[in-house]
Design an enzyme around this catalytic site. Structure first.
Site, PDB file in Angstrom:
ATOM      1  N   GLY A 102       1.453  19.134 -27.027  1.00 48.87           N
ATOM      2  CA  GLY A 102       2.846  19.544 -26.939  1.00 48.87           C
ATOM      3  C   GLY A 102       3.783  18.734 -26.090  1.00 48.87           C
TER       4      GLY A 102
ATOM      5  CB  CYS B 232       1.067   6.148 -30.669  1.00 49.09           C
ATOM      6  SG  CYS B 232      -0.433   7.064 -31.047  1.00 49.09           S
TER       7      CYS B 232
END
Length: 430
Positions: free
Chosen positions: A240, A364
């Protein structure tokens, strides 16, 4: 601990990492299980382990052996600059020292300086050979510089919780607790630690004023252009970090739905959200998705969401500074599986976006097959979406990072000093 005992610890830790475990977790578990080790011991062991991980290909090539013992021996020669005889003396089997060298290890040590002189480029760059074409395709002639930057150490970046404070106030409070920081160059939310103090032990952290988050991750959230009052879905929320960043921008006006398939990861989000004061946030566990059927978990949100943020599962090549071991755990089969998952989450997320809303695709990874290629395939199948420049809506107070021109935000350690990230914003026009 003696220098030899530190080497034994590094060898044991590298053995565990070689089983596929995450280096930081193995190091943390070792420290908790061996509390007699002082801070200098832990630092020395960690430095040794990460030197091996960042140079594993070169060390294995030079030694013609890939055992943790051989890699640590190579580190002593290459990193510490000591002789083969001096390295061998540290392996004497006395008082927690590694066992004496085998004849094979002695021969390898003597040959090491000559062997590394003939190492091919991808070995010197600590890159699996099968990934060389992927990096060449992504970066062209500059691929060696980009890979080299992925072998450097990553800084510790913090995101200031702008819903509770501001950057200067957080910086001052951290300084009062002995943590020196400086503003990150591109993110207006970021602070970069200039030392090695443990930020998570401070009151500033425990009170939710700051959270650990790389500047590149912050910029990915900034590019989403979330505004108070919006309905946001973080489709692959994990623990999160990005959901909390997006929630802070809403400042209590709007809503974030954080989703993930793993309830353990989502469980870690709830205490973090409480610490950050993120009230307008809910979590949903996702079950398997069939693109030919109604969504079992998000059907009530279809066509209603202002911003669907997809931090897609990926190879993580952009985070190799932090997890250098991950490059050796990636395989062609795993990369194919990531690409299939990326296709799935794009389709699932696209259903949720309202007309005029946006789908923000983030990885990423620095590989084109996970980034531009995925966007091109999605747009071909779903022409109601259109890629828009990431600079649109960029805050006036934030400097534009120095990245390649084009509609996609592409961050790398070499170009922007951040982890590697790819961001594409897709607006729905029908």
């Amino acid at each position: 601990m003696t220098p030899s005992a530190r080497l034994s610890a590094a060898i044991d830790i590298l053995g565990e990492i070689g089983k596929g475990r995450v280096a930081d977790r193995v190091l943390s578990y070792w420290a908790k299980s061996n509390r007699y080790a002082g801070s200098k011991d832990r630092a020395a062991i960690q430095e040794r382990v990460f030197d091996v991980l960042r140079n594993r290909a070169l060390y294995a090539h030079g030694m013609r052996l890939e055992t943790p013992r051989a890699l640590v021996l190579a580190s002593l020669l290459h990193h510490d600059g000591i002789s083969a005889d001096e390295a061998g003396q540290l392996f004497d089997g006395v008082r927690f020292a590694p066992q004496p060298l085998s004849e094979e290890e002695r021969i390898a040590l003597e040959a090491f300086p000559t062997e590394i002189e003939s190492a091919p480029a991808h070995v010197r760059l600590n890159l699996p050979g099968w990934l060389v074409p992927e990096f060449q395709q992504a970066f062209g002639e500059g691929f060696e510089q980009e890979i080299g930057a992925l072998n450097e150490r990553a800084p510790l970046d913090l995101r200031v919780n702008m819903a509770l404070t501001n950057r200067e106030a957080a910086r001052q409070r951290l300084a009062d607790e002995g943590i020196e920081t400086e503003p990150t160059p591109w993110s207006p939310w970021g602070l970069r630690s200039t030392g090695k103090a443990r930020v998570t032990h401070t009151a500033t952290y425990k009170d939710g004023w700051v959270d650990v988050q790389d500047e590149g991750s912050q910029l990915a959230c900034l590019a989403a252009h979330v505004a108070p009052g919006e309905q946001v879905v973080d489709l692959c929320a994990g623990a999160g970090g990005k959901a909390l960043a997006l929630s802070a921008v809403l400042r209590g006006e709007g809503h974030v739905v954080a989703c993930d398939t793993d309830p353990r990861r989502l469980g870690r989000l709830l205490p973090r959200a409480e610490r950050a004061g993120a009230g307008a946030l809910e979590t949903r566990r996702l079950k398997p998705f069939d693109p030919d059927s109604a969504d079992p978990d998000l059907g009530d949100l279809e066509g209603r969401i202002d911003c669907v943020f997809i931090d897609a599962p990926c190879s993580g090549t952009g985070t190799w500074r932090r997890q250098p071991e991950a490059r050796w755990q990636l395989t062609p089969e795993k990369l194919d599986a990531y690409r299939a998952a990326q296709t799935e989450v794009l389709v699932r997320g696209g259903r949720l976006v309202r007309p005029g809303g946006r789908l923000v695709y983030v990885t990423c990874s620095v590989l084109g097959c996970e980034n531009e290629a995925q966007i091109d395939a999605f747009l071909q199948e779903f022409p109601q979406f259109l890629a828009v420049p990431w600079q649109h809506g960029w805050p006036d107070e934030a400097c534009l990072p120095p990245v390649p021109e084009g509609p996609h935000l592409r961050l790398t350690p070499y170009t922007s000093g951040t982890d590697g990230f790819f961001v594409c914003i897709l607006e729905r026009h029908a």
